[in-house]
Design an enzyme around this catalytic site. Structure first.
Site, PDB file in Angstrom:
ATOM      1  N   GLU A   1     -11.289   2.776  23.140  1.00 51.02           N
ATOM      2  CA  GLU A   1     -10.957   2.487  21.749  1.00 51.02           C
ATOM      3  C   GLU A   1      -9.447   2.542  21.557  1.00 51.02           C
ATOM      4  OE1 GLU A   1     -11.345   6.410  19.189  1.00 51.02           O
ATOM      5  OE2 GLU A   1     -13.146   6.159  20.425  1.00 51.02           O
TER       6      GLU A   1
ATOM      7  N   ARG B   1      -2.525   3.908  19.946  1.00 52.22           N
ATOM      8  CA  ARG B   1      -2.803   4.640  21.188  1.00 52.22           C
ATOM      9  C   ARG B   1      -4.197   4.257  21.676  1.00 52.22           C
ATOM     10  NH1 ARG B   1      -4.448   9.546  19.814  1.00 52.22           N
ATOM     11  NH2 ARG B   1      -6.474   9.078  20.759  1.00 52.22           N
TER      12      ARG B   1
ATOM     13  N   TYR C   1      -7.505  19.799  19.888  1.00 55.04           N
ATOM     14  CA  TYR C   1      -6.646  20.460  18.903  1.00 55.04           C
ATOM     15  C   TYR C   1      -6.422  21.949  19.129  1.00 55.04           C
ATOM     16  CZ  TYR C   1      -7.251  15.995  16.643  1.00 55.04           C
ATOM     17  OH  TYR C   1      -7.264  14.653  16.387  1.00 55.04           O
TER      18      TYR C   1
ATOM     19  N   SER D   1     -11.345  11.851  16.563  1.00 54.70           N
ATOM     20  CA  SER D   1     -11.277  13.266  16.936  1.00 54.70           C
ATOM     21  C   SER D   1     -12.533  13.753  17.650  1.00 54.70           C
ATOM     22  CB  SER D   1     -11.010  14.150  15.707  1.00 54.70           C
ATOM     23  OG  SER D   1      -9.756  13.839  15.136  1.00 54.70           O
TER      24      SER D   1
ATOM     25  N   GLY E   1      -2.689  10.854  16.255  1.00 55.21           N
ATOM     26  CA  GLY E   1      -2.443  12.215  15.783  1.00 55.21           C
ATOM     27  C   GLY E   1      -0.978  12.606  15.876  1.00 55.21           C
TER      28      GLY E   1
ATOM     29  N   ASP F   1      -7.357   4.742  24.561  1.00 51.85           N
ATOM     30  CA  ASP F   1      -7.959   5.701  25.478  1.00 51.85           C
ATOM     31  C   ASP F   1      -8.742   4.963  26.556  1.00 51.85           C
ATOM     32  OD1 ASP F   1      -6.968   7.775  23.882  1.00 51.85           O
ATOM     33  OD2 ASP F   1      -8.750   7.753  22.609  1.00 51.85           O
TER      34      ASP F   1
ATOM     35  N   GLU G   1     -11.836  14.647   9.192  1.00 50.19           N
ATOM     36  CA  GLU G   1     -10.601  14.937   9.917  1.00 50.19           C
ATOM     37  C   GLU G   1      -9.470  15.375   8.986  1.00 50.19           C
ATOM     38  OE1 GLU G   1     -10.076  11.919  13.293  1.00 50.19           O
ATOM     39  OE2 GLU G   1     -11.489  10.943  11.949  1.00 50.19           O
TER      40      GLU G   1
ATOM     41  N   ASN H   1      -6.549   3.680  18.600  1.00 48.95           N
ATOM     42  CA  ASN H   1      -6.315   4.448  17.375  1.00 48.95           C
ATOM     43  C   ASN H   1      -5.062   3.908  16.693  1.00 48.95           C
ATOM     44  OD1 ASN H   1      -5.585   6.496  15.507  1.00 48.95           O
ATOM     45  ND2 ASN H   1      -6.644   8.033  16.734  1.00 48.95           N
TER      46      ASN H   1
END
Length: 304
Positions: A263, A248, A209, A141, A269, A250, A13, A265
């Site tokens: 999960e 964050r 992205y 990602s 990002g 999900d 990443e 994070n």
């Protein structure tokens, strides 16, 4: 302040990290900080000495090192404050299997799962009903992820993960809508609904992205009851993992309104298309405001 911006690194990443760092650099400059860029891939040997000379470190790394807590551990040794989670919490959250155990212990629903290690190999038995996701147990990602619908495709999906020197997390597929919930300090941010492109099976690397990737709707068009439920689950997960500053999570939500946490994070990002900055903007925080708040939270956590 003298701020070192730590980005790049050596994970898959790397490019995402560098893309986000460019915008962070602009915000730090706008805030009047003296900014030095530091790439662990080039200068890891100098990290401790560099951190001792800085007032603050802003970390924008994804994968290893960074999300695994290694850089944070070195910064702690240097006495250099930084934003986000500390070493132990970072590593716990990065390991999807370990974090799912924490979610389950706190009564937070998460999809059924199993771990397949390289020792077990591509002949490992699938213990879940198809379809399943196969993904690296530590990573982000959506790199290395496969949606397996036929049992004959399972070994190849494992091979993809093993080629990344990873154990594989195998997870039951939850049909529904994907929602993401960010945390800033101890408060949850507005939910974002993610709609992958019509030809995509899931929210993959390109959807995340590409400028013409998935549609991201903030605030998510869901009822208040579901919004509050997911936000409360996120508050619980954030605290249970020992996270600070921001994170964050999900979620997948079924047609029946059941939410499953996939999960969390710890270094969300920070590219122009990233989710947490978008949620922060919805409550009136510009990108520069968000960076300033993350620095404030980091200083508050690590200088008291």
């Amino acid at each position: 302040m003298h701020v070192i911006l730590i980005a790049g690194g050596w994970s898959d990443e790397r490019e995402v990290s560098l893309s986000g760092a460019a915008k962070i650099r602009m915000a730090l400059d706008e805030l009047g900080h003296n900014v030095s860029f530091f790439d662990p891939a080039d200068d890891f040997k100098k990290l401790l000495a560099t951190a001792k000379q800085a007032d603050f470190a802003f970390i924008n790394l994804h994968g290893t090192p960074g999300e695994d807590g290694l850089v944070q551990a070195v910064l702690d040794k240097a006495g250099c404050p930084y934003q986000g989670a500390g070493p132990a919490a970072s590593y716990l959250a990065l390991n999807k299997a370990a974090s799912k155990e924490v979610f389950e212990d706190k009564g937070i629903k998460t999809p059924d799962w199993q771990i397949v290690t390289p020792t077990q190999g591509r002949e490992a038995q699938l213990k879940l009903n198809l379809p399943v996701f196969v993904k690296p147990n530590k990573g982000g990602s959506s790199l290395g992820m496969s949606l397996v619908k036929r049992i004959e495709d399972f070994p190849a999906a494992l091979d993809k993960v093993f080629s990344m020197c990873q154990s594989a997390l195998v997870e039951s597929f939850i049909p529904g809508v994907e929602l993401t919930c960010g945390m800033l300090g101890d408060r949850p941010l507005p939910l974002i609904m993610i709609k992958p492109k019509s030809d995509a099976d899931f929210f993959d690397y390109e959807n995340k992205y590409a400028a013409d990737g998935a549609e991201e709707i903030c605030p998510a068009p869901v009822d208040d009851t579901l919004t509050k439920s997911i936000q409360q689950q996120m508050v619980t997960a954030h605290a249970a993992l020992g996270l600070t500053g921001y994170s964050r999570g999900d979620f997948m939500v079924t047609k029946k309104g059941e939410a499953f946490l996939l999960e969390v994070n710890t270094l969300p990002g920070m590219t122009p298309t990233s989710l947490l900055p978008r949620a922060a903007a919805n409550i009136g925080l510009s990108f520069t405001d968000l960076i300033a708040e993350l620095i404030r939270l980091g200083m508050e956590t690590r200088t008291h």
